[in-house]
Design an enzyme around this catalytic site. Structure first.
Site, PDB file in Angstrom:
ATOM      1  N   ASN A  68       0.868  -1.177   0.000  1.00  0.00           N
ATOM      2  CA  ASN A  68       0.000   0.000   0.000  1.00  0.00           C
ATOM      3  C   ASN A  68       0.908   1.230   0.000  1.00  0.00           C
ATOM      4  O   ASN A  68       1.497   1.560   1.020  1.00  0.00           O
ATOM      5  CB  ASN A  68      -0.879  -0.040   1.265  1.00  0.00           C
ATOM      6  CG  ASN A  68      -1.700   1.223   1.430  1.00  0.00           C
ATOM      7  OD1 ASN A  68      -1.808   2.037   0.513  1.00  0.00           O
ATOM      8  ND2 ASN A  68      -2.278   1.396   2.611  1.00  0.00           N
ATOM      9  N   TRP A  69       1.030   1.852  -1.155  1.00  0.00           N
ATOM     10  CA  TRP A  69       1.961   2.990  -1.274  1.00  0.00           C
ATOM     11  C   TRP A  69       1.403   4.257  -0.632  1.00  0.00           C
ATOM     12  O   TRP A  69       2.115   5.247  -0.514  1.00  0.00           O
ATOM     13  CB  TRP A  69       2.287   3.251  -2.746  1.00  0.00           C
ATOM     14  CG  TRP A  69       3.032   2.136  -3.425  1.00  0.00           C
ATOM     15  CD1 TRP A  69       3.397   0.927  -2.886  1.00  0.00           C
ATOM     16  CD2 TRP A  69       3.509   2.122  -4.781  1.00  0.00           C
ATOM     17  NE1 TRP A  69       4.054   0.169  -3.828  1.00  0.00           N
ATOM     18  CE2 TRP A  69       4.145   0.871  -4.998  1.00  0.00           C
ATOM     19  CE3 TRP A  69       3.465   3.044  -5.832  1.00  0.00           C
ATOM     20  CZ2 TRP A  69       4.727   0.530  -6.214  1.00  0.00           C
ATOM     21  CZ3 TRP A  69       4.037   2.695  -7.050  1.00  0.00           C
ATOM     22  CH2 TRP A  69       4.668   1.449  -7.228  1.00  0.00           C
ATOM     23  N   LYS A  70       0.140   4.239  -0.296  1.00  0.00           N
ATOM     24  CA  LYS A  70      -0.526   5.414   0.318  1.00  0.00           C
ATOM     25  C   LYS A  70      -0.305   6.645  -0.563  1.00  0.00           C
ATOM     26  O   LYS A  70      -0.250   6.522  -1.781  1.00  0.00           O
ATOM     27  CB  LYS A  70      -0.035   5.625   1.745  1.00  0.00           C
ATOM     28  CG  LYS A  70      -0.104   4.350   2.576  1.00  0.00           C
ATOM     29  CD  LYS A  70       0.068   4.604   4.041  1.00  0.00           C
ATOM     30  CE  LYS A  70       0.126   3.275   4.775  1.00  0.00           C
ATOM     31  NZ  LYS A  70       0.019   3.404   6.210  1.00  0.00           N
ATOM     32  N   HIS A 106      -9.417   0.769   4.808  1.00  0.00           N
ATOM     33  CA  HIS A 106      -8.145   0.993   5.503  1.00  0.00           C
ATOM     34  C   HIS A 106      -8.392   1.909   6.700  1.00  0.00           C
ATOM     35  O   HIS A 106      -9.210   2.837   6.628  1.00  0.00           O
ATOM     36  CB  HIS A 106      -7.113   1.624   4.547  1.00  0.00           C
ATOM     37  CG  HIS A 106      -5.737   1.633   5.141  1.00  0.00           C
ATOM     38  ND1 HIS A 106      -5.325   2.602   6.027  1.00  0.00           N
ATOM     39  CD2 HIS A 106      -4.706   0.773   5.000  1.00  0.00           C
ATOM     40  CE1 HIS A 106      -4.082   2.328   6.401  1.00  0.00           C
ATOM     41  NE2 HIS A 106      -3.685   1.229   5.793  1.00  0.00           N
ATOM     42  N   GLU A 119      -6.842   4.330   7.883  1.00  0.00           N
ATOM     43  CA  GLU A 119      -6.651   5.771   7.639  1.00  0.00           C
ATOM     44  C   GLU A 119      -7.889   6.375   6.987  1.00  0.00           C
ATOM     45  O   GLU A 119      -8.236   7.532   7.222  1.00  0.00           O
ATOM     46  CB  GLU A 119      -5.391   5.995   6.782  1.00  0.00           C
ATOM     47  CG  GLU A 119      -4.127   5.800   7.614  1.00  0.00           C
ATOM     48  CD  GLU A 119      -2.917   5.337   6.830  1.00  0.00           C
ATOM     49  OE1 GLU A 119      -2.899   5.456   5.597  1.00  0.00           O
ATOM     50  OE2 GLU A 119      -1.977   4.828   7.481  1.00  0.00           O
ATOM     51  N   GLU A 125      -5.150  -5.241  10.473  1.00  0.00           N
ATOM     52  CA  GLU A 125      -4.134  -4.212  10.710  1.00  0.00           C
ATOM     53  C   GLU A 125      -4.429  -3.487  12.021  1.00  0.00           C
ATOM     54  O   GLU A 125      -5.303  -2.621  12.072  1.00  0.00           O
ATOM     55  CB  GLU A 125      -4.157  -3.187   9.579  1.00  0.00           C
ATOM     56  CG  GLU A 125      -3.882  -3.780   8.214  1.00  0.00           C
ATOM     57  CD  GLU A 125      -3.306  -2.748   7.266  1.00  0.00           C
ATOM     58  OE1 GLU A 125      -2.209  -2.995   6.756  1.00  0.00           O
ATOM     59  OE2 GLU A 125      -3.934  -1.695   7.057  1.00  0.00           O
ATOM     60  N   GLY A 149       2.631   2.165  10.814  1.00  0.00           N
ATOM     61  CA  GLY A 149       3.565   3.287  10.676  1.00  0.00           C
ATOM     62  C   GLY A 149       4.204   3.709  11.987  1.00  0.00           C
ATOM     63  O   GLY A 149       4.846   4.753  12.074  1.00  0.00           O
ATOM     64  N   SER A 152       3.679  -2.224  10.383  1.00  0.00           N
ATOM     65  CA  SER A 152       5.130  -2.229  10.560  1.00  0.00           C
ATOM     66  C   SER A 152       5.766  -3.584  10.249  1.00  0.00           C
ATOM     67  O   SER A 152       6.717  -4.011  10.900  1.00  0.00           O
ATOM     68  CB  SER A 152       5.508  -1.762  11.973  1.00  0.00           C
ATOM     69  OG  SER A 152       5.064  -0.436  12.184  1.00  0.00           O
ATOM     70  N   GLY A 176       2.958  -1.177   4.305  1.00  0.00           N
ATOM     71  CA  GLY A 176       2.956   0.255   4.022  1.00  0.00           C
ATOM     72  C   GLY A 176       4.367   0.747   3.733  1.00  0.00           C
ATOM     73  O   GLY A 176       4.882   0.613   2.619  1.00  0.00           O
ATOM     74  N   GLY A 177       5.024   1.290   4.745  1.00  0.00           N
ATOM     75  CA  GLY A 177       6.347   1.905   4.585  1.00  0.00           C
ATOM     76  C   GLY A 177       7.346   1.054   3.823  1.00  0.00           C
ATOM     77  O   GLY A 177       8.029   1.543   2.904  1.00  0.00           O
TER      78      GLY A 177
HETATM   79  C1  PEP Z   1      -0.683   0.013   6.199  1.00  0.00           C
HETATM   80  O1  PEP Z   1      -1.029   1.167   6.428  1.00  0.00           O
HETATM   81  O2  PEP Z   1      -1.394  -0.701   5.455  1.00  0.00           O
HETATM   82  C2  PEP Z   1       0.540  -0.465   6.836  1.00  0.00           C
HETATM   83  C3  PEP Z   1       0.621  -1.720   7.128  1.00  0.00           C
HETATM   84  O3  PEP Z   1       1.514   0.467   7.057  1.00  0.00           O
HETATM   85  P1  PEP Z   1       2.992   0.197   7.694  1.00  0.00           P
HETATM   86  O4  PEP Z   1       3.497  -1.064   7.092  1.00  0.00           O
HETATM   87  O5  PEP Z   1       3.783   1.389   7.306  1.00  0.00           O
HETATM   88  O6  PEP Z   1       2.798   0.081   9.173  1.00  0.00           O
END
Ligand code: PEP
Length: 251
Positions: free
Chosen positions: A10-12, A97, A99, A169, A175, A214, A235-236
């Site tokens: 997920n590049w957001k 998601h 967010e 999640e 994050g 994470s 994500g990251g």
């Molecule tokens: C996400 O938001 O889907 C996610 C898992 O982010 P991160 O890996 O950065 O915690």
């Protein structure tokens, strides 16, 4: 039957088109180093979905969007319809998601409509559930995930459910650098599968449930080794091709 193993990025709201294309190409270039049994999905911003679809052409990497509209088409300024996403060659869409739930008021009501749009356009939803820190500390994480599933996933037909990916999640791990332990992930993934079993019976055994929060190369293997964890929503770490691919080596 073995469940699909999935690593989805997920590049957001990151990367401009040129950067996104470069990242996608780097994932394609390194893909052969990872087991073919892993299904990779990349989810860039809407602006470069079509360029990324082009960049991964000829590989087995799938592309998804990060959201879609509740309606099919019409006077909804700024919205992107599921049909538009599908027409670009995308196969997946992330829905619910945290967010979007937190910052854009996404509710089960809107998510039911988005799920219907996704299915009407042959997109596979990656439906996200998960509790926040307060809910986890109060011991309500099971109830929160159950409600998020009952209010949306329980409205699906069996045929739709057979084409669903769930991502657990925990919001407190997204994050933040804090990861759920592999045991915490397994505990709630098994619980989610049990909830799914109540409604869909044996079909629940086939539903991929991804862990997100994470997840990185250093912890993926331990988490993915758990019985009910079928991969990750990343994500990251999905923004660095080598890390994203290394997560796939965690299987
Ligand atoms: C996400 O938001 O889907 C996610 C898992 O982010 P991160 O890996 O950065 O915690």
């Amino acid at each position: 039957m073995a469940r699909k193993k999935i690593v989805a990025g997920n590049w957001k709201m990151n990367t401009v088109p040129a950067e996104g294309v470069e990242l996608a190409k780097a994932v394609v270039a390194g893909r052969s180093e990872v087991c073919e049994c892993v299904n990779f999905i990349v989810c860039p911003p809407f602006t470069h979905l079509s360029q990324v679809v082009e960049a991964v052409k000829g590989s087995d990497i799938a592309v998804g969007a990060q959201d879609c509209a509740t309606e099919a088409k019409g006077a909804y300024t700024g919205e992107i319809a599921a049909s538009m996403i599908a027409a670009l060659g995308c196969k997946y869409v992330i829905l619910g998601h945290s967010e979007r739930r937190q910052y854009y008021g996404e509710t089960s009501e809107t998510l039911n409509k988005k799920m219907a749009q996704a299915y009407a356009n042959n997109l596979t939803p990656i439906y996200c559930v998960g509790e926040n820190l307060e809910e986890r500390e109060a011991g309500n994480h099971f109830a929160v995930c159950k409600a998020q599933i009952e209010e949306v996933v329980f409205n699906l037909t069996e045929e739709q459910f057979a084409n669903l990916v769930i991502a657990y999640e925990p919001v407190w791990a997204i994050g933040t650098g804090k990861t759920a332990t592999a045991e915490q992930a397994q505990e709630i993934h098994a619980y989610i599968r049990e909830v799914l079993r109540e409604k869909f019976g044996a079909l629940a055994e086939e539903c991929p449930i991804l862990y997100g929060g994470s997840c990185k190369p250093s912890n993926a293997a331990e988490i993915f080794a758990k019985e009910d964890v079928d991969g990750g929503l990343i994500g990251g770490a999905a923004l660095v091709a080598t890390d994203f691919l290394a997560i796939g080596k965690g299987f």
